[in-house]
Design a protein around this motif. Structure first.
Motif, PDB file in Angstrom:
ATOM      1  N   ASP A 103     -14.807  15.005  -2.161  1.00  0.00           N
ATOM      2  CA  ASP A 103     -13.900  15.253  -3.272  1.00  0.00           C
ATOM      3  C   ASP A 103     -14.648  15.047  -4.587  1.00  0.00           C
ATOM      4  O   ASP A 103     -15.636  14.308  -4.640  1.00  0.00           O
ATOM      5  N   ASP A 104     -14.166  15.700  -5.630  1.00  0.00           N
ATOM      6  CA  ASP A 104     -14.703  15.485  -6.969  1.00  0.00           C
ATOM      7  C   ASP A 104     -13.952  14.333  -7.620  1.00  0.00           C
ATOM      8  O   ASP A 104     -12.725  14.286  -7.599  1.00  0.00           O
ATOM      9  N   ILE A 105     -14.706  13.407  -8.211  1.00  0.00           N
ATOM     10  CA  ILE A 105     -14.142  12.221  -8.847  1.00  0.00           C
ATOM     11  C   ILE A 105     -14.531  12.244 -10.323  1.00  0.00           C
ATOM     12  O   ILE A 105     -15.701  12.432 -10.664  1.00  0.00           O
ATOM     13  N   SER A 106     -13.537  12.029 -11.189  1.00  0.00           N
ATOM     14  CA  SER A 106     -13.784  11.970 -12.628  1.00  0.00           C
ATOM     15  C   SER A 106     -14.136  10.543 -13.026  1.00  0.00           C
ATOM     16  O   SER A 106     -13.491   9.588 -12.585  1.00  0.00           O
ATOM     17  N   LEU A 107     -15.158  10.420 -13.859  1.00  0.00           N
ATOM     18  CA  LEU A 107     -15.585   9.108 -14.348  1.00  0.00           C
ATOM     19  C   LEU A 107     -15.590   9.107 -15.870  1.00  0.00           C
ATOM     20  O   LEU A 107     -15.965  10.099 -16.497  1.00  0.00           O
ATOM     21  N   GLN A 108     -15.171   7.993 -16.428  1.00  0.00           N
ATOM     22  CA  GLN A 108     -15.331   7.721 -17.846  1.00  0.00           C
ATOM     23  C   GLN A 108     -16.139   6.437 -17.940  1.00  0.00           C
ATOM     24  O   GLN A 108     -15.808   5.451 -17.282  1.00  0.00           O
ATOM     25  N   ILE A 109     -17.193   6.456 -18.731  1.00  0.00           N
ATOM     26  CA  ILE A 109     -18.108   5.319 -18.787  1.00  0.00           C
ATOM     27  C   ILE A 109     -18.252   4.864 -20.226  1.00  0.00           C
ATOM     28  O   ILE A 109     -18.597   5.653 -21.107  1.00  0.00           O
ATOM     29  N   HIS A 110     -17.974   3.589 -20.445  1.00  0.00           N
ATOM     30  CA  HIS A 110     -18.150   3.001 -21.774  1.00  0.00           C
ATOM     31  C   HIS A 110     -19.257   1.961 -21.697  1.00  0.00           C
ATOM     32  O   HIS A 110     -19.201   1.037 -20.887  1.00  0.00           O
ATOM     33  N   LEU A 111     -20.274   2.130 -22.540  1.00  0.00           N
ATOM     34  CA  LEU A 111     -21.394   1.201 -22.593  1.00  0.00           C
ATOM     35  C   LEU A 111     -21.224   0.250 -23.772  1.00  0.00           C
ATOM     36  O   LEU A 111     -20.755   0.662 -24.840  1.00  0.00           O
ATOM     37  N   PRO A 112     -21.632  -1.006 -23.619  1.00  0.00           N
ATOM     38  CA  PRO A 112     -21.561  -1.944 -24.750  1.00  0.00           C
ATOM     39  C   PRO A 112     -22.479  -1.489 -25.889  1.00  0.00           C
ATOM     40  O   PRO A 112     -23.460  -0.768 -25.669  1.00  0.00           O
ATOM     41  N   ASP A 113     -22.190  -1.940 -27.091  1.00  0.00           N
ATOM     42  CA  ASP A 113     -23.002  -1.580 -28.259  1.00  0.00           C
ATOM     43  C   ASP A 113     -24.462  -1.980 -28.087  1.00  0.00           C
ATOM     44  O   ASP A 113     -25.366  -1.293 -28.560  1.00  0.00           O
ATOM     45  N   LEU A 117      -9.426   1.438 -11.914  1.00  0.00           N
ATOM     46  CA  LEU A 117      -8.758   2.461 -11.112  1.00  0.00           C
ATOM     47  C   LEU A 117      -7.697   3.145 -11.966  1.00  0.00           C
ATOM     48  O   LEU A 117      -7.219   2.569 -12.937  1.00  0.00           O
ATOM     49  N   ASP A 118      -7.319   4.342 -11.592  1.00  0.00           N
ATOM     50  CA  ASP A 118      -6.406   5.150 -12.421  1.00  0.00           C
ATOM     51  C   ASP A 118      -7.006   5.317 -13.812  1.00  0.00           C
ATOM     52  O   ASP A 118      -6.338   5.190 -14.830  1.00  0.00           O
ATOM     53  N   GLY A 119      -8.277   5.626 -13.845  1.00  0.00           N
ATOM     54  CA  GLY A 119      -9.004   5.734 -15.103  1.00  0.00           C
ATOM     55  C   GLY A 119      -8.426   6.726 -16.085  1.00  0.00           C
ATOM     56  O   GLY A 119      -8.553   6.548 -17.293  1.00  0.00           O
ATOM     57  N   SER A 120      -7.780   7.780 -15.601  1.00  0.00           N
ATOM     58  CA  SER A 120      -7.235   8.779 -16.517  1.00  0.00           C
ATOM     59  C   SER A 120      -6.115   8.200 -17.382  1.00  0.00           C
ATOM     60  O   SER A 120      -5.886   8.675 -18.494  1.00  0.00           O
ATOM     61  N   THR A 121      -5.435   7.164 -16.917  1.00  0.00           N
ATOM     62  CA  THR A 121      -4.348   6.581 -17.703  1.00  0.00           C
ATOM     63  C   THR A 121      -4.647   5.158 -18.171  1.00  0.00           C
ATOM     64  O   THR A 121      -4.048   4.699 -19.148  1.00  0.00           O
ATOM     65  N   GLU A 138     -20.191  -8.988 -22.529  1.00  0.00           N
ATOM     66  CA  GLU A 138     -20.262  -7.540 -22.678  1.00  0.00           C
ATOM     67  C   GLU A 138     -20.415  -6.946 -21.283  1.00  0.00           C
ATOM     68  O   GLU A 138     -21.064  -7.532 -20.423  1.00  0.00           O
ATOM     69  N   MET A 139     -19.803  -5.794 -21.060  1.00  0.00           N
ATOM     70  CA  MET A 139     -19.892  -5.176 -19.736  1.00  0.00           C
ATOM     71  C   MET A 139     -19.770  -3.675 -19.842  1.00  0.00           C
ATOM     72  O   MET A 139     -19.299  -3.142 -20.848  1.00  0.00           O
ATOM     73  N   ILE A 140     -20.206  -3.020 -18.796  1.00  0.00           N
ATOM     74  CA  ILE A 140     -20.042  -1.575 -18.661  1.00  0.00           C
ATOM     75  C   ILE A 140     -18.670  -1.364 -18.030  1.00  0.00           C
ATOM     76  O   ILE A 140     -18.349  -1.970 -17.016  1.00  0.00           O
ATOM     77  N   THR A 141     -17.861  -0.507 -18.653  1.00  0.00           N
ATOM     78  CA  THR A 141     -16.529  -0.218 -18.134  1.00  0.00           C
ATOM     79  C   THR A 141     -16.529   1.203 -17.589  1.00  0.00           C
ATOM     80  O   THR A 141     -16.938   2.131 -18.276  1.00  0.00           O
ATOM     81  N   VAL A 142     -16.083   1.358 -16.326  1.00  0.00           N
ATOM     82  CA  VAL A 142     -16.077   2.664 -15.670  1.00  0.00           C
ATOM     83  C   VAL A 142     -14.656   2.972 -15.194  1.00  0.00           C
ATOM     84  O   VAL A 142     -14.088   2.229 -14.397  1.00  0.00           O
ATOM     85  N   GLY A 143     -14.101   4.053 -15.700  1.00  0.00           N
ATOM     86  CA  GLY A 143     -12.798   4.513 -15.251  1.00  0.00           C
ATOM     87  C   GLY A 143     -12.969   5.542 -14.144  1.00  0.00           C
ATOM     88  O   GLY A 143     -13.755   6.478 -14.279  1.00  0.00           O
ATOM     89  N   VAL A 144     -12.269   5.367 -13.035  1.00  0.00           N
ATOM     90  CA  VAL A 144     -12.376   6.252 -11.872  1.00  0.00           C
ATOM     91  C   VAL A 144     -11.034   6.955 -11.667  1.00  0.00           C
ATOM     92  O   VAL A 144     -10.000   6.290 -11.584  1.00  0.00           O
ATOM     93  N   SER A 145     -11.067   8.284 -11.590  1.00  0.00           N
ATOM     94  CA  SER A 145      -9.834   9.063 -11.430  1.00  0.00           C
ATOM     95  C   SER A 145     -10.004  10.117 -10.347  1.00  0.00           C
ATOM     96  O   SER A 145     -11.090  10.670 -10.177  1.00  0.00           O
ATOM     97  N   SER A 146      -8.907  10.397  -9.671  1.00  0.00           N
ATOM     98  CA  SER A 146      -8.884  11.447  -8.661  1.00  0.00           C
ATOM     99  C   SER A 146      -7.497  12.066  -8.630  1.00  0.00           C
ATOM    100  O   SER A 146      -6.504  11.417  -8.965  1.00  0.00           O
TER     101      SER A 146
END
Length: 135
Positions: free
Chosen positions: A47-57, A73-77, A97-105
């Motif tokens: 399956d294709d999974i959408s990711l949103q990735i936020h990196l610290p400054d 989880l439920d990264g789209s919302t 500080e951390m890397i934040t990853v939103g995962v959506s399907s």
């Protein structure tokens, strides 16, 4: 007779509300300026999974530092407000500080149910595969 001013007062709420909205907009755009969006194909899920990735400054300034990763989880919302909170709290050293990853399907029910339900045979019971994908 005393004249009343027609100028808006900051105490009447109108100006104050607009000021708060403008400040919220500027602070939120600063947080999301470093967010990347991408889609990956998972062999495990097929399956294709959408990711949103936020990196610290500070991410671009350090080659040696290991950042913790927060998976949303439920990264789209849920991603935007979680990433904003992480940015705010880490600015004041309340959390690291951390890397934040939103995962959506598109198949949320399938990936969030551990057992297959007869009524939803093809769209349930994929939680173990989703866990393997996340690892």
């Amino acid at each position: 007779m005393m004249k009343t001013s027609k100028l808006p007062s900051i105490t009447n709420g109108g100006v104050l509300k607009r000021l708060v909205l403008v400040l919220m907009f500027f602070f939120s755009t600063a947080v999301f300026a470093q967010t990347d969006k991408t889609v990956i194909h998972s062999e495990i899920l097929n399956d294709d999974i959408s990711l949103q990735i936020h990196l610290p400054d500070t991410y671009a300034h350090s080659n040696d530092f290991n950042y913790p990763v927060l998976i949303v989880l439920d990264g789209s919302t849920q991603f935007e407000h979680v990433a904003a909170n992480v940015g705010f709290l880490s600015t004041y050293a309340i959390i690291p500080e951390m890397i934040t990853v939103g995962v959506s399907s598109d198949q949320r029910m399938k990936y969030f149910t551990p057992t297959q339900i007869d009524k939803f045979k093809d769209s349930s019971g994929g939680a173990e595969q989703f866990r393997q994908f996340l690892e």
